[in-house]
Design a protein around this motif. Structure first.
Motif, PDB file in Angstrom:
ATOM      1  N   LYS A   1     -78.175 -17.773  60.197  1.00 55.85           N
ATOM      2  CA  LYS A   1     -76.968 -18.428  59.869  1.00 55.85           C
ATOM      3  C   LYS A   1     -75.865 -17.685  60.619  1.00 55.85           C
ATOM      4  CE  LYS A   1     -78.922 -21.487  56.885  1.00 55.85           C
ATOM      5  NZ  LYS A   1     -78.998 -22.756  56.922  1.00 55.85           N
ATOM      6  N   VAL A   2     -74.622 -18.590  60.748  1.00 58.79           N
ATOM      7  CA  VAL A   2     -73.518 -17.951  61.486  1.00 58.79           C
ATOM      8  C   VAL A   2     -72.521 -17.697  60.004  1.00 58.79           C
ATOM      9  CG1 VAL A   2     -71.383 -18.569  62.673  1.00 58.79           C
ATOM     10  CG2 VAL A   2     -73.739 -19.392  63.314  1.00 58.79           C
ATOM     11  N   LEU A   3     -72.341 -16.485  59.841  1.00 57.85           N
ATOM     12  CA  LEU A   3     -71.185 -16.276  58.835  1.00 57.85           C
ATOM     13  C   LEU A   3     -70.035 -15.905  59.387  1.00 57.85           C
ATOM     14  CD1 LEU A   3     -73.578 -13.585  56.709  1.00 57.85           C
ATOM     15  CD2 LEU A   3     -73.551 -16.321  56.727  1.00 57.85           C
ATOM     16  N   VAL A   4     -69.021 -16.675  58.694  1.00 57.64           N
ATOM     17  CA  VAL A   4     -67.556 -16.604  59.225  1.00 57.64           C
ATOM     18  C   VAL A   4     -66.793 -15.640  58.426  1.00 57.64           C
ATOM     19  CG1 VAL A   4     -65.512 -17.630  60.003  1.00 57.64           C
ATOM     20  CG2 VAL A   4     -67.856 -18.881  60.287  1.00 57.64           C
ATOM     21  N   ASP A   5     -66.489 -14.308  58.731  1.00 58.36           N
ATOM     22  CA  ASP A   5     -65.469 -13.462  57.875  1.00 58.36           C
ATOM     23  C   ASP A   5     -64.229 -13.732  57.707  1.00 58.36           C
ATOM     24  OD1 ASP A   5     -65.981 -10.167  56.829  1.00 58.36           O
ATOM     25  OD2 ASP A   5     -64.141 -11.158  57.001  1.00 58.36           O
ATOM     26  N   ILE A   6     -63.656 -14.199  56.858  1.00 57.90           N
ATOM     27  CA  ILE A   6     -62.137 -14.659  56.898  1.00 57.90           C
ATOM     28  C   ILE A   6     -61.312 -13.943  55.955  1.00 57.90           C
ATOM     29  CG2 ILE A   6     -62.886 -17.155  57.035  1.00 57.90           C
ATOM     30  CD1 ILE A   6     -62.023 -17.514  54.190  1.00 57.90           C
ATOM     31  N   SER A   7     -61.915 -12.730  55.570  1.00 58.45           N
ATOM     32  CA  SER A   7     -61.005 -11.774  54.871  1.00 58.45           C
ATOM     33  C   SER A   7     -59.959 -11.064  55.444  1.00 58.45           C
ATOM     34  CB  SER A   7     -62.119 -10.520  54.067  1.00 58.45           C
ATOM     35  OG  SER A   7     -62.601  -9.967  55.270  1.00 58.45           O
ATOM     36  N   ASN A   8     -59.096 -10.880  54.471  1.00 53.68           N
ATOM     37  CA  ASN A   8     -57.839  -9.934  55.065  1.00 53.68           C
ATOM     38  C   ASN A   8     -57.666  -8.777  54.179  1.00 53.68           C
ATOM     39  OD1 ASN A   8     -56.496 -10.734  57.343  1.00 53.68           O
ATOM     40  ND2 ASN A   8     -55.802 -12.375  56.064  1.00 53.68           N
ATOM     41  N   ASN A   9     -57.153  -7.685  54.622  1.00 51.64           N
ATOM     42  CA  ASN A   9     -56.919  -6.455  54.017  1.00 51.64           C
ATOM     43  C   ASN A   9     -55.483  -6.500  53.284  1.00 51.64           C
ATOM     44  OD1 ASN A   9     -59.538  -5.573  54.166  1.00 51.64           O
ATOM     45  ND2 ASN A   9     -59.080  -4.665  55.954  1.00 51.64           N
ATOM     46  N   VAL A  10     -55.183  -5.351  52.328  1.00 56.70           N
ATOM     47  CA  VAL A  10     -53.908  -5.452  51.773  1.00 56.70           C
ATOM     48  C   VAL A  10     -53.076  -4.323  52.605  1.00 56.70           C
ATOM     49  CG1 VAL A  10     -52.768  -5.013  49.695  1.00 56.70           C
ATOM     50  CG2 VAL A  10     -54.827  -5.585  49.775  1.00 56.70           C
ATOM     51  N   LYS A  11     -53.742  -3.420  53.359  1.00 58.50           N
ATOM     52  CA  LYS A  11     -52.982  -2.491  54.271  1.00 58.50           C
ATOM     53  C   LYS A  11     -53.804  -2.342  55.562  1.00 58.50           C
ATOM     54  CE  LYS A  11     -54.378   1.345  51.549  1.00 58.50           C
ATOM     55  NZ  LYS A  11     -54.065   2.562  50.840  1.00 58.50           N
ATOM     56  N   LEU A  12     -53.000  -1.620  56.542  1.00 57.15           N
ATOM     57  CA  LEU A  12     -53.436  -1.615  57.719  1.00 57.15           C
ATOM     58  C   LEU A  12     -54.634  -0.531  57.682  1.00 57.15           C
ATOM     59  CD1 LEU A  12     -50.394  -1.291  59.955  1.00 57.15           C
ATOM     60  CD2 LEU A  12     -51.982  -3.222  60.123  1.00 57.15           C
ATOM     61  N   ASN A  13     -55.779  -0.889  58.443  1.00 52.30           N
ATOM     62  CA  ASN A  13     -56.916   0.159  58.291  1.00 52.30           C
ATOM     63  C   ASN A  13     -57.368   0.730  57.186  1.00 52.30           C
ATOM     64  OD1 ASN A  13     -56.979   0.265  61.209  1.00 52.30           O
ATOM     65  ND2 ASN A  13     -55.034   1.570  61.270  1.00 52.30           N
ATOM     66  N   GLN A  14     -57.495  -0.229  56.203  1.00 56.67           N
ATOM     67  CA  GLN A  14     -57.900  -0.017  54.889  1.00 56.67           C
ATOM     68  C   GLN A  14     -59.305   0.640  54.661  1.00 56.67           C
ATOM     69  OE1 GLN A  14     -57.325  -3.196  52.305  1.00 56.67           O
ATOM     70  NE2 GLN A  14     -57.451  -2.053  50.379  1.00 56.67           N
ATOM     71  N   TYR A  15     -60.121   0.231  55.434  1.00 50.80           N
ATOM     72  CA  TYR A  15     -61.424   0.719  55.428  1.00 50.80           C
ATOM     73  C   TYR A  15     -61.811   1.286  56.709  1.00 50.80           C
ATOM     74  CZ  TYR A  15     -61.854  -1.762  51.161  1.00 50.80           C
ATOM     75  OH  TYR A  15     -61.337  -2.705  49.945  1.00 50.80           O
ATOM     76  N   PRO A  16     -62.796   2.327  56.703  1.00 46.34           N
ATOM     77  CA  PRO A  16     -63.055   2.970  58.123  1.00 46.34           C
ATOM     78  C   PRO A  16     -63.584   1.765  59.086  1.00 46.34           C
ATOM     79  CG  PRO A  16     -64.601   3.453  56.195  1.00 46.34           C
ATOM     80  CD  PRO A  16     -63.539   2.970  55.694  1.00 46.34           C
ATOM     81  N   GLU A  17     -64.281   0.852  58.457  1.00 44.77           N
ATOM     82  CA  GLU A  17     -64.835  -0.120  59.539  1.00 44.77           C
ATOM     83  C   GLU A  17     -64.259  -1.324  59.111  1.00 44.77           C
ATOM     84  OE1 GLU A  17     -66.105   0.121  56.601  1.00 44.77           O
ATOM     85  OE2 GLU A  17     -68.564   0.423  57.132  1.00 44.77           O
ATOM     86  N   SER A  18     -64.269  -2.192  59.889  1.00 42.88           N
ATOM     87  CA  SER A  18     -63.597  -3.854  59.560  1.00 42.88           C
ATOM     88  C   SER A  18     -64.504  -4.506  58.506  1.00 42.88           C
ATOM     89  CB  SER A  18     -63.404  -4.592  60.798  1.00 42.88           C
ATOM     90  OG  SER A  18     -64.789  -4.976  61.333  1.00 42.88           O
ATOM     91  N   ASN A  19     -63.977  -5.283  57.827  1.00 44.54           N
ATOM     92  CA  ASN A  19     -64.776  -6.091  56.879  1.00 44.54           C
ATOM     93  C   ASN A  19     -65.873  -6.946  57.505  1.00 44.54           C
ATOM     94  OD1 ASN A  19     -62.829  -5.258  55.323  1.00 44.54           O
ATOM     95  ND2 ASN A  19     -61.715  -7.427  54.890  1.00 44.54           N
ATOM     96  N   ALA A  20     -65.636  -7.307  58.751  1.00 46.43           N
ATOM     97  CA  ALA A  20     -66.610  -8.178  59.650  1.00 46.43           C
ATOM     98  C   ALA A  20     -67.800  -7.431  59.913  1.00 46.43           C
ATOM     99  CB  ALA A  20     -66.037  -8.737  60.877  1.00 46.43           C
ATOM    100  N   GLU A  21     -67.608  -6.102  60.519  1.00 45.57           N
ATOM    101  CA  GLU A  21     -68.555  -5.231  60.986  1.00 45.57           C
ATOM    102  C   GLU A  21     -69.334  -4.944  59.775  1.00 45.57           C
ATOM    103  OE1 GLU A  21     -66.936  -2.624  64.555  1.00 45.57           O
ATOM    104  OE2 GLU A  21     -65.564  -2.898  62.993  1.00 45.57           O
ATOM    105  N   TYR A  22     -68.489  -4.275  58.524  1.00 41.00           N
ATOM    106  CA  TYR A  22     -69.359  -4.180  57.259  1.00 41.00           C
ATOM    107  C   TYR A  22     -70.388  -5.482  56.945  1.00 41.00           C
ATOM    108  CZ  TYR A  22     -69.762  -3.226  52.018  1.00 41.00           C
ATOM    109  OH  TYR A  22     -70.155  -3.256  50.835  1.00 41.00           O
ATOM    110  N   LEU A  23     -69.832  -6.627  56.997  1.00 38.01           N
ATOM    111  CA  LEU A  23     -70.619  -7.626  56.594  1.00 38.01           C
ATOM    112  C   LEU A  23     -71.934  -7.674  57.624  1.00 38.01           C
ATOM    113  CD1 LEU A  23     -71.115 -10.381  54.903  1.00 38.01           C
ATOM    114  CD2 LEU A  23     -69.660 -11.514  56.770  1.00 38.01           C
TER     115      LEU A  23
END
Lengths: 461, 461, 461
Positions: free
Chosen positions: A99-121
């Motif tokens: 399936k095509v999963l569309v990650d639409i999430s945003n973070n609260v601050k810049l570079n909050q996590y080591p990898e982006s939410n989409a890459e994590y997904l």
């Protein structure tokens, strides 16, 4: 199409049922807003939710099912849940496979996590095709339909087909997809909506500081000094007269600061004899905000122009004029025209207007759509040749305005120089050093260095 | 994303090692600059070179290998060598088979070779996928990170996949790829960076010539004539008064020249009875630079506006005013308001301001991003309807400014007409002929011709 | 590349024969114009026509064949015939199988048919790949080569490969293809060229109505009242004085109307306790044309600025000045400077200029290319924070301009308030209610509602 027609579309929903079903996981605010907009644009929408109890928050025409059932109904699934809950999706890995999963999430601050939410997904669900998108659009704007700002939706993903499907949905909602390449761009896309004019911060704080200094300097010399020594209250100068001395000083100084880092860079390169070493950090940062400095300088120049043109409408100005004329009339005399003064006065006005005109041209060419339509050679011609022309005209304008006033001891109240002399420091320094740099004996080695030549080409072992 | 965030990226290199290795053939200036930038953006870079001796010019983190070994390490190979050395690549044909070759070369002059460098490369290595790109970016800009100008990188190539790979790299460097289609576009892309405002040359030279003529004409009549016959030295008029007579004359004449070719085209079509024959070359070229002529006219109109508004601040102007008032005061009299003069004066000022306002609107709609957001019908409405409205307003402004001065023999110093009369020639001619062209009896056949009708539709055998 | 280089291309046709043959069905005006342009750009063109008799309307280098033979010669077939004749294509279904059909048709009015022409064509010929395109370009512009307006060609279609082929042809003609997604977008693309500033209609009619009202109101109070009661004919006020009272009143009222719908929306949401219900239609429409209202307000503000700055150049103004001065001179007196008046006068001028400056900034950021380069957070900061700042400055400017004149009975000619008081009604109402809305006790629930919270979250069974 253009904004207008899309706006109309928003009002006249396309009820064609040819659009393919879209599944949305999560019934939070953004998920609901996106669902509303999709239904308006003719997409059948099915929500995947833990509780299938239907809240009236969810758009009327949408179906609500369990996650697995919902996912089976659509090829594209919008993941409108927060990163910290992504884990539970691993249980659905089988259903979500392909399936095509569309990650639409945003973070609260810049570079909050080591990898982006989409890459994590994408790491959690390697069998699914993850596309990043929609996070740069505001839920409130989707809801109210008032997309006056950018309609651009940044999209990235590793699967080209999946990206195409999401881009078609974006277009279907009346928005403009912008392909940002592979999923590596997700970090940048997630940081984008959190920024608030990052490149403008330093120039604005610098202007504020400089502006306050000039203002109080001028206030002291023009109002307070006059009050103390001439016992004359001209506090109303605060409204127009003093700003109109601060604005040009700001404009000229900031305009000089636009060209100063280029001068430093040339000197460093000449000294080092190579262009293959990085500039110090402060110089790099300074060079990157030259455009912003220039635009702020232009804003002050424009204010100076308007504040000057309004002069004849001022009560103070008409009072001065009539007092002078009446004094002459009562003395039964007419002064002859001072040709020298007429020359000087007309010259500095003309130089100022021409300088401002060239400056405005520079400003127009810095508009994104204009600078995109010129090539590098043309851009450098404008910014370098025309830029220095404007700087020379404006500096000459200020010098002739001052005339030989700097020789007059009255110009130095409290032994301090007049503000126009302070304003001349930076641009004059820039122009003098620039003049040295374009002398053939200096220009030739500099050009060679910039074309890749090295003075000490040390080969390692 | 936008310029700003990309600039930030340039400072904070993404050190992720997920990017795929890129190979660069050639260690010249541009090859090195591109390598530096790629390493900064997280791409592993391997150089292919004849000598594997490592110069410290080459970025520290890059590998340097022989051409064949280097090529095997990457799917994308940047060909940073000059066209005349392309021949040696045929020896590597086997290694390069199936690889994506990026031709980044530029020529020294327009259309230097019969075919573009990229097409030549594709002919030499038919087994490789050639993509043209990066040639529109400056090495110096890549190096210094100061990409203030266009971030667009024009890309073309016959293989869609190969183009996608190169476009992803372009995006990875913080630049914006623009797909220009198949490799046939390579010639145009190679010519692009060599241009220096090609469409502006004729309009600028025309303006210069016309401007010099008007300036000396005005100098002769206003300064020299006054000096000879009235023995009055008003040489300071050169700074503001004379430019402010030349600027409006330039603006009005150039504005008329914008609409003149359209008039000629209509007459030619009416005469020929068909639209299916090319216009003479001079007319074609003239029509293509109408936008530039119009913008130069607008610049002169803007200068005229500012030079006029500054009038009350001039020493000469305040001297004139005070002399007049004192003369009246000494004669113990106040002149009554001349209502007729007030009407005329206010009318020409109002017409001028309204004309300038509409002219500025025209200028704003000619900005690329604005003209892209209107359709053809809207564009023609603006440029034709609003354009003629501005021309009519500005012509009327000049006529009322002159008033009945043209009946006065004093207006003809040395039997020559005043400059404002010269300025009226072109726009009046345009307006009169245009008025004839929109008469129904002329407009009807013209419209038919423009819709494809022919007066003498000869069928060949 | 950019417009300029493309224009040059139009003059120097690329005669390379590497382009693939394109077939055009139909020899009407647009078909011929497109054929001319394609031949100029190096495409071999073959026309499919019922009659193979060669008219000289058809470009010389084109072949003319029967429909079936022509279709076999090319992979891409341009359908330049009208929708009502599409039926006959079904007979050619076999020949057209697998071919790319480009629907270039336009309708006479918006939404003329239930489905778009392109979708209709796709239904008739399910074996062909239908692509919509070229309908947004004018035949006359193609013919004359003067593509000054948008070079964008909107393309849509369900087959990605077919779309790519058509987009390459578009690029080959020097135009810019814009992918609008699947064939569902065809309706919108077909409606596009029929629009004439749809979003501007209401704002323009509103401005016209309001402007006429203000004009006659002002005419009555300033000219007619003066004529009747003071027997003083100041009809020349119509040229500058009255417009310059109407313009600021228009600007301020329209500027207030930009922010009024946002106020209404907030009140409605507070009252309903939810954001998940649509606003009434009139409010939706009003919100969608706020940008247009703001730009018209800015235009009036700019006119007000110029009409004000020109004041000292008016005959009336210099007559007033000299009369006043002479009166004083004849009375042997000089009035001292009224400090209070100088303060008030300078303040309202400074506020007006600063307000106008911020307003111009707002206008610049509403340029498409500028608003595309800011994110939502930045856009809302500009439009909301800076917008209200400009409104506050302009309202304060008008209030201080009026001073305590509203206490004077002379301000109420015929018992009617002065025009500046009328102009203050809307902005003051907006500012007062906005002030209430940002009080914490009101702002907090409103923010919650906008984040998706509901006061009465009724769950349906």
């Amino acid at each position: 199409m253009n904004k207008n027609s899309s706006n109309i579309m928003a009002l006249a929903p396309n009820t064609s049922n040819k659009r393919e079903t879209v599944c949305i996981f999560g019934t939070g605010d953004f998920g609901r807003a996106l669902g509303h907009k999709m239904i308006q644009s003719g997409y059948p929408v099915v929500y995947g939710s833990r509780s299938t109890q239907i809240s009236n928050l969810i758009p009327k025409d949408a179906e609500v099912l369990g996650h697995a059932e919902a996912a089976q109904k659509a090829a594209v699934i919008i993941i409108a849940i927060q990163r910290q809950h992504y884990n539970f999706l691993t249980k659905l890995a089988e259903v979500l496979h392909g399936k095509v999963l569309v990650d639409i999430s945003n973070n609260v601050k810049l570079n909050q996590y080591p990898e982006s939410n989409a890459e994590y997904l994408a790491q959690l669900l390697p069998g699914s095709k993850v596309v990043k998108g929609f996070n740069t659009v505001s839920a409130w704007a989707l809801q109210s339909g008032t997309l006056d700002a950018s309609r651009q939706v940044f999209i990235c993903g590793d699967d080209v087909e999946a990206k195409q499907m999401v881009m078609n949905i974006v277009r279907g909602l009346g928005l403009t997809p912008v392909d940002k390449g592979s999923l590596l761009a997700a970090q940048e896309i997630e940081n984008y909506p959190l920024q608030l004019f990052p490149m403008w911060k330093f120039p604005i704080f610098l202007s504020l500081g400089l502006g306050l200094f000039f203002f109080f300097y001028c206030l002291a010399l023009d109002v307070i000094h006059t009050y103390i020594y001439e016992n004359n209250n001209v506090s109303f100068f605060i409204a127009i007269s003093i700003p109109n001395r601060v604005f040009p000083a700001m404009a000229l100084t900031l305009f000089g600061l636009v060209y100063l880092p280029g001068i430093f860079a040339a000197i460093i390169q000449l000294y080092r004899g190579t262009k293959y070493r990085r500039f110090p950090d402060w110089l790099d940062k300074w060079m990157l905000c030259r455009k912003q400095l220039g635009l702020i300088a232009l804003a002050f120049a424009a204010l100076h122009a308007v504040f000057t043109l309004v002069t004849p409408l001022r009560t103070f100005s008409s009072w001065t004029t009539s007092t002078e004329i009446i004094t002459q009339a009562l003395n039964n005399q007419t002064e002859p025209l001072n040709h020298n003064k007429a020359w000087l006065n007309d010259s500095y006005l003309a130089l100022g207007m021409l300088g401002f005109f060239v400056f405005v041209l520079l400003g127009i060419t810095s508009l994104p759509s204009v600078s995109n339509s010129v090539n590098w050679r043309e851009f450098r011609f404008i910014q370098s040749k025309l830029g220095y022309l404007a700087l020379i005209l404006c500096t000459a304008h200020t010098m002739i305005y001052g005339g030989n006033w700097f020789l007059n001891s009255q110009a130095y109240k409290w032994y301090l120089p007049d503000i126009y002399m302070l304003a001349l420091v930076v641009p004059c320094a820039v122009l003098v050093v620039k003049f040295v740099l374009i002398l053939p004996c200096v220009d030739k080695p500099l050009t060679q260095i910039r074309q890749g030549w090295e003075r000490n080409p040390r080969y390692s072992e």
